[in-house]
Design a protein around this motif. Sequence first.
Motif, PDB file in Angstrom:
ATOM      1  N   TYR A  68       0.840  -1.198   0.000  1.00 16.99           N
ATOM      2  CA  TYR A  68       0.000   0.000   0.000  1.00 16.99           C
ATOM      3  C   TYR A  68       0.873   1.246   0.000  1.00 16.99           C
ATOM      4  O   TYR A  68       1.847   1.336   0.751  1.00 16.99           O
ATOM      5  N   TRP A  69       0.515   2.229  -0.861  1.00 15.50           N
ATOM      6  CA  TRP A  69       1.218   3.520  -0.881  1.00 15.50           C
ATOM      7  C   TRP A  69       0.678   4.365   0.258  1.00 15.50           C
ATOM      8  O   TRP A  69      -0.546   4.479   0.424  1.00 15.50           O
ATOM      9  N   ILE A  70       1.568   4.988   1.025  1.00 19.29           N
ATOM     10  CA  ILE A  70       1.189   5.694   2.242  1.00 19.29           C
ATOM     11  C   ILE A  70       1.520   7.178   2.115  1.00 19.29           C
ATOM     12  O   ILE A  70       2.675   7.560   1.927  1.00 19.29           O
ATOM     13  N   HIS A  71       0.502   8.008   2.193  1.00 27.99           N
ATOM     14  CA  HIS A  71       0.725   9.453   2.182  1.00 27.99           C
ATOM     15  C   HIS A  71      -0.439  10.130   2.871  1.00 27.99           C
ATOM     16  O   HIS A  71      -1.583   9.812   2.564  1.00 27.99           O
ATOM     17  N   PRO A  72      -0.228  11.070   3.798  1.00 26.00           N
ATOM     18  CA  PRO A  72       1.073  11.555   4.250  1.00 26.00           C
ATOM     19  C   PRO A  72       1.851  10.493   5.031  1.00 26.00           C
ATOM     20  O   PRO A  72       1.282   9.464   5.422  1.00 26.00           O
ATOM     21  N   PRO A  73       3.153  10.761   5.229  1.00 25.76           N
ATOM     22  CA  PRO A  73       4.006   9.779   5.901  1.00 25.76           C
ATOM     23  C   PRO A  73       3.441   9.334   7.241  1.00 25.76           C
ATOM     24  O   PRO A  73       2.872  10.135   7.988  1.00 25.76           O
ATOM     25  N   ALA A  74       3.588   8.051   7.532  1.00 25.83           N
ATOM     26  CA  ALA A  74       3.105   7.480   8.783  1.00 25.83           C
ATOM     27  C   ALA A  74       4.062   6.372   9.213  1.00 25.83           C
ATOM     28  O   ALA A  74       4.708   5.752   8.370  1.00 25.83           O
ATOM     29  N   PRO A  75       4.172   6.131  10.504  1.00 26.00           N
ATOM     30  CA  PRO A  75       5.122   5.118  10.981  1.00 26.00           C
ATOM     31  C   PRO A  75       4.646   3.688  10.771  1.00 26.00           C
ATOM     32  O   PRO A  75       5.448   2.757  10.819  1.00 26.00           O
ATOM     33  N   ILE A  76       3.344   3.509  10.559  1.00 25.24           N
ATOM     34  CA  ILE A  76       2.832   2.163  10.282  1.00 25.24           C
ATOM     35  C   ILE A  76       1.873   2.225   9.102  1.00 25.24           C
ATOM     36  O   ILE A  76       1.288   3.256   8.801  1.00 25.24           O
ATOM     37  N   CYS A  77       1.712   1.092   8.448  1.00 23.77           N
ATOM     38  CA  CYS A  77       0.799   1.015   7.312  1.00 23.77           C
ATOM     39  C   CYS A  77      -0.647   1.076   7.811  1.00 23.77           C
ATOM     40  O   CYS A  77      -1.037   0.281   8.667  1.00 23.77           O
ATOM     41  N   PRO A  78      -1.463   2.016   7.293  1.00 21.04           N
ATOM     42  CA  PRO A  78      -2.846   2.107   7.756  1.00 21.04           C
ATOM     43  C   PRO A  78      -3.716   0.945   7.280  1.00 21.04           C
ATOM     44  O   PRO A  78      -4.798   0.728   7.811  1.00 21.04           O
ATOM     45  N   GLU A  79      -3.229   0.191   6.323  1.00 20.09           N
ATOM     46  CA  GLU A  79      -4.003  -0.934   5.788  1.00 20.09           C
ATOM     47  C   GLU A  79      -3.767  -2.220   6.574  1.00 20.09           C
ATOM     48  O   GLU A  79      -4.704  -2.938   6.896  1.00 20.09           O
ATOM     49  N   CYS A  80      -2.493  -2.545   6.840  1.00 20.75           N
ATOM     50  CA  CYS A  80      -2.200  -3.843   7.471  1.00 20.75           C
ATOM     51  C   CYS A  80      -1.417  -3.694   8.775  1.00 20.75           C
ATOM     52  O   CYS A  80      -1.069  -4.703   9.394  1.00 20.75           O
ATOM     53  N   LEU A  81      -1.130  -2.465   9.188  1.00 21.64           N
ATOM     54  CA  LEU A  81      -0.445  -2.162  10.443  1.00 21.64           C
ATOM     55  C   LEU A  81       1.012  -2.623  10.469  1.00 21.64           C
ATOM     56  O   LEU A  81       1.647  -2.652  11.520  1.00 21.64           O
ATOM     57  N   SER A  82       1.547  -2.955   9.317  1.00 19.28           N
ATOM     58  CA  SER A  82       2.958  -3.325   9.235  1.00 19.28           C
ATOM     59  C   SER A  82       3.844  -2.109   9.513  1.00 19.28           C
ATOM     60  O   SER A  82       3.478  -0.978   9.202  1.00 19.28           O
ATOM     61  N   LYS A  83       5.009  -2.368  10.078  1.00 15.89           N
ATOM     62  CA  LYS A  83       6.003  -1.308  10.265  1.00 15.89           C
ATOM     63  C   LYS A  83       7.117  -1.411   9.233  1.00 15.89           C
ATOM     64  O   LYS A  83       8.117  -0.705   9.328  1.00 15.89           O
ATOM     65  N   GLU A  84       6.947  -2.285   8.264  1.00 13.52           N
ATOM     66  CA  GLU A  84       7.935  -2.445   7.193  1.00 13.52           C
ATOM     67  C   GLU A  84       7.673  -1.401   6.117  1.00 13.52           C
ATOM     68  O   GLU A  84       7.064  -1.682   5.079  1.00 13.52           O
ATOM     69  N   ILE A  85       8.124  -0.169   6.403  1.00 16.44           N
ATOM     70  CA  ILE A  85       7.839   0.934   5.494  1.00 16.44           C
ATOM     71  C   ILE A  85       9.056   1.204   4.612  1.00 16.44           C
ATOM     72  O   ILE A  85      10.171   1.343   5.112  1.00 16.44           O
ATOM     73  N   GLU A  86       8.830   1.266   3.324  1.00 16.09           N
ATOM     74  CA  GLU A  86       9.891   1.554   2.366  1.00 16.09           C
ATOM     75  C   GLU A  86       9.607   2.871   1.659  1.00 16.09           C
ATOM     76  O   GLU A  86       8.504   3.388   1.740  1.00 16.09           O
ATOM     77  N   ILE A  87      10.626   3.382   0.993  1.00 15.69           N
ATOM     78  CA  ILE A  87      10.447   4.574   0.166  1.00 15.69           C
ATOM     79  C   ILE A  87      10.515   4.141  -1.293  1.00 15.69           C
ATOM     80  O   ILE A  87      11.415   3.404  -1.694  1.00 15.69           O
ATOM     81  N   GLU A  88       9.543   4.595  -2.077  1.00 15.10           N
ATOM     82  CA  GLU A  88       9.518   4.184  -3.478  1.00 15.10           C
ATOM     83  C   GLU A  88       9.047   5.351  -4.350  1.00 15.10           C
ATOM     84  O   GLU A  88       8.205   6.146  -3.932  1.00 15.10           O
ATOM     85  N   ALA A  89       9.574   5.423  -5.549  1.00 12.77           N
ATOM     86  CA  ALA A  89       9.179   6.473  -6.490  1.00 12.77           C
ATOM     87  C   ALA A  89       7.939   6.024  -7.255  1.00 12.77           C
ATOM     88  O   ALA A  89       7.886   4.905  -7.777  1.00 12.77           O
ATOM     89  N   ALA A  90       6.947   6.904  -7.310  1.00 14.65           N
ATOM     90  CA  ALA A  90       5.770   6.658  -8.136  1.00 14.65           C
ATOM     91  C   ALA A  90       6.043   7.197  -9.537  1.00 14.65           C
ATOM     92  O   ALA A  90       7.053   7.860  -9.780  1.00 14.65           O
ATOM     93  N   SER A  91       5.141   6.914 -10.443  1.00 12.85           N
ATOM     94  CA  SER A  91       5.335   7.329 -11.840  1.00 12.85           C
ATOM     95  C   SER A  91       5.265   8.844 -12.011  1.00 12.85           C
ATOM     96  O   SER A  91       5.791   9.390 -12.977  1.00 12.85           O
ATOM     97  N   GLY A  92       4.574   9.515 -11.084  1.00 11.60           N
ATOM     98  CA  GLY A  92       4.350  10.950 -11.243  1.00 11.60           C
ATOM     99  C   GLY A  92       3.163  11.260 -12.134  1.00 11.60           C
ATOM    100  O   GLY A  92       2.901  12.421 -12.429  1.00 11.60           O
ATOM    101  N   ARG A  93       2.445  10.228 -12.557  1.00 10.92           N
ATOM    102  CA  ARG A  93       1.270  10.439 -13.404  1.00 10.92           C
ATOM    103  C   ARG A  93      -0.008  10.192 -12.608  1.00 10.92           C
ATOM    104  O   ARG A  93      -0.065   9.324 -11.732  1.00 10.92           O
ATOM    105  N   GLY A  94      -1.021  10.981 -12.938  1.00 11.73           N
ATOM    106  CA  GLY A  94      -2.295  10.822 -12.258  1.00 11.73           C
ATOM    107  C   GLY A  94      -3.392  11.529 -13.020  1.00 11.73           C
ATOM    108  O   GLY A  94      -3.206  11.913 -14.191  1.00 11.73           O
ATOM    109  N   VAL A  95      -4.523  11.683 -12.362  1.00 17.81           N
ATOM    110  CA  VAL A  95      -5.642  12.419 -12.953  1.00 17.81           C
ATOM    111  C   VAL A  95      -6.176  13.403 -11.917  1.00 17.81           C
ATOM    112  O   VAL A  95      -6.028  13.203 -10.706  1.00 17.81           O
ATOM    113  N   ILE A  96      -6.805  14.466 -12.416  1.00 19.32           N
ATOM    114  CA  ILE A  96      -7.407  15.438 -11.513  1.00 19.32           C
ATOM    115  C   ILE A  96      -8.664  14.825 -10.911  1.00 19.32           C
ATOM    116  O   ILE A  96      -9.605  14.490 -11.627  1.00 19.32           O
ATOM    117  N   HIS A  97      -8.630  14.662  -9.600  1.00 19.62           N
ATOM    118  CA  HIS A  97      -9.781  14.094  -8.881  1.00 19.62           C
ATOM    119  C   HIS A  97     -10.859  15.168  -8.707  1.00 19.62           C
ATOM    120  O   HIS A  97     -12.034  14.919  -8.924  1.00 19.62           O
TER     121      HIS A  97
END
Length: 138
Positions: free
Chosen positions: A38-67
Motif C-alpha cells: 500500500y502507498w502511504i501518504h502523508p508519511p506514517a510510521p505504520i501502514c494504515p491498511e495492514c499495520l505493518s512497520k515495514e515501510i519503504e520509500i519508493e518512487a511513483a510514476s508521477g502520473r495521475g488524474v485530476i480528482h
Amino acid sequence: MTGKPFRVLPCITPENRHFWTGGADGELRFMRCGDCRYWIHPPAPICPECLSKEIEIEAASGRGVIHTYTINRKEWYPNLHPPYPIAIVSLDEQEDLRLTTNIVDCAVDEVEIGMPVEVVFEEYDEVYLPMFRPRRGS
Ligand SMILES: [Zn+2]
C-alpha cells in the motif's frame, strides 16, 4: 526576486524528506508498505491498511488524474497571481494516493476533472514542490 510564485514551504523532517526532496532526482517519492504494498501518504510510521512497520520509500510514476479542483480567484500571497487552479490529484498507482497541488502550464478554463496530468517540480533550495501539468504524449 526569482519570478517564482510565493510558496509556503514545508518543514523538512526525517519522515518527510523523501517526499520534499525527491524532485532533485526527478522522482515523486512516497512511503510504501513492504508487506501489503500500500502507498502511504502523508508519511506514517505504520501502514494504515495492514499495520505493518515495514515501510519503504519508493518512487511513483508521477502520473495521475485530476480528482477535483477549484479555481482560486483571490490574491492571498504576493507574486502568486490569481486565477490559478488548486487541485486534488489522484496518482495512477493507487486511487486514494492523492496530493493537493496546483495545476500549472494550463489555461484555467481548460482544467477539468479526470484530466490526465504529470508531475513537474518547483525548486526552492532543497525543497521540490510537486505541481502537475497536463500529460503530454501517452
Ligand atoms: Zn501494509
